[in-house]
Design a protein around this motif. Structure first.
Motif, short mmCIF file in Angstrom:
data_model
loop_
_atom_site.label_atom_id
_atom_site.label_comp_id
_atom_site.label_asym_id
_atom_site.label_seq_id
_atom_site.Cartn_x
_atom_site.Cartn_y
_atom_site.Cartn_z
N ARG A 39 -0.99 9.17 -1.92
CA ARG A 39 -1.04 9.99 -3.06
C ARG A 39 -2.38 10.09 -3.82
O ARG A 39 -2.35 11.14 -4.70
CB ARG A 39 0.23 10.03 -3.93
CG ARG A 39 1.44 10.12 -3.05
CD ARG A 39 2.75 10.08 -4.35
NE ARG A 39 3.96 9.87 -3.51
CZ ARG A 39 5.02 10.31 -4.23
NH1 ARG A 39 4.94 10.39 -5.34
NH2 ARG A 39 6.23 9.87 -3.54
N LEU A 40 -2.74 9.04 -3.74
CA LEU A 40 -4.02 8.83 -4.76
C LEU A 40 -5.67 9.31 -4.02
O LEU A 40 -5.74 8.88 -3.01
CB LEU A 40 -4.19 7.41 -5.34
CG LEU A 40 -2.94 6.89 -5.77
CD1 LEU A 40 -2.80 5.51 -6.10
CD2 LEU A 40 -2.69 7.94 -7.28
N LEU A 48 0.96 -1.33 -0.09
CA LEU A 48 -0.03 -0.03 -0.05
C LEU A 48 0.87 1.19 0.21
O LEU A 48 0.21 2.33 -0.04
CB LEU A 48 -0.98 0.01 1.30
CG LEU A 48 -1.98 -1.09 1.16
CD1 LEU A 48 -2.71 -0.90 2.69
CD2 LEU A 48 -2.80 -0.91 0.23
N ALA A 49 2.25 1.08 -0.05
CA ALA A 49 3.05 2.39 0.31
C ALA A 49 2.73 3.09 -0.95
O ALA A 49 2.88 2.69 -2.10
CB ALA A 49 4.47 1.93 0.11
N GLY A 50 2.64 4.61 -0.75
CA GLY A 50 2.44 5.42 -1.79
C GLY A 50 0.86 5.86 -2.08
O GLY A 50 0.64 6.63 -2.82
N LEU A 51 -0.06 4.90 -1.58
CA LEU A 51 -1.32 5.08 -1.90
C LEU A 51 -1.93 6.52 -1.43
O LEU A 51 -3.00 6.95 -2.08
CB LEU A 51 -2.29 3.86 -1.35
CG LEU A 51 -3.06 3.31 -2.38
CD1 LEU A 51 -2.27 2.36 -3.41
CD2 LEU A 51 -4.13 2.12 -1.61
N PRO A 89 -4.44 2.35 -8.94
CA PRO A 89 -4.59 3.62 -9.19
C PRO A 89 -5.66 3.53 -10.29
O PRO A 89 -5.45 2.77 -11.28
CB PRO A 89 -3.32 4.46 -9.69
CG PRO A 89 -2.43 3.52 -9.45
CD PRO A 89 -2.75 2.08 -9.35
#
Lengths: 162, 162
Positions: free
Chosen positions: A70-71, A65-68, A146
């Motif tokens: 941003r969405l 899930l890392a970075g999610l 995404p």
């Protein structure tokens, strides 16, 4: 899945399913929704006004899930585990007309994979809180991506090159 | 699929895949594209200006195309049969930064299912002609659905209640 042919509606047609399958799917977790029976589910989830639902992810996959954060919009793929897979012509209650399976977003299809666009509300230890699902509680999760809608330019900008 | 860990880029991390899978997928046909190697594929298909590609459907499923002529945009799901499935953190060449698998639309994911929005150009005896694919020639097809993009109101109207 064995499905009784007495359940078929007028004009519906089935195919013989292949003798063997070609690939295998892992269930990555479960979708938690307010609906315990199919008859209660909305026809289509609403990513703006739908109820809060949870995407529970097995521990093995949580790091992915890392970075999610941003969405804002995600595409969730899930496995419609209760749907029959052999229908080629369907007679949707809402239409009064026959359609081929591929002209419908019905859960009944050879590979019963549904996709929903959801709004990401928050990221928690065990998964996600989202709006926009339309499936019964406990439906198996098979992917999170995404969202990509090429016809919606604002979104293209938001996702950037993800 | 066995994948060599020497292929991992800096910072990439893998999970142990589950000992068994949970559901099975049928390949419904093949996607015919101009690209015979992954390195030739576009980063993302273009449903307006991309080259003509064919969606070859096995005879068993062709009847399920009935009604598709009413649609202009479709969602095609396909199985990225060459992709490794155990990556949880990825280091995309184009980004120079690590991301969790679920924050990317990379083909490398626990269930290597990709979705593309395509424009339907024509319906033929053996399948469809479309624009918008981005995969290598011979990629297995697993689903065809009417496109649904909730953020694109013109499209909502076009699809109606399909």
């Amino acid at each position: 899945m064995t499905a009784a042919n007495s359940d078929l509606r007028a004009g519906e047609q089935i195919a013989d399913l292949p003798a063997s399958s070609d690939a295998s799917v892992y269930f990555l977790g479960r979708l938690r929704t307010p609906w315990s029976e199919r008859s209660q589910c909305p026809r289509r989830g609403d990513a703006e006004t739908g109820p809060l639902c949870r995407v529970e992810l097995d521990p093995r996959w949580r790091e992915a899930l890392a970075g999610l954060h941003r969405l804002r919009h995600l595409e969730i793929l899930y496995w419609m585990h209760l749907a029959r897979r052999d229908l080629v012509m369907q007679n949707p209650k809402s239409r009064g007309e026959l359609f081929g399976t591929f002209a419908l977003r019905s859960p009944m299809r050879p590979n019963p994979i549904s996709s929903s666009v959801v709004t990401l509300v928050s990221i928690e230890a065990e998964g996600l809180v989202v709006r926009g699902l339309d499936c019964i509680d406990g439906t198996p999760l098979i992917d999170i991506k995404p969202m990509h809608c090429p016809m919606w330019p604002e979104h293209q900008d938001a996702v950037g090159r993800l």
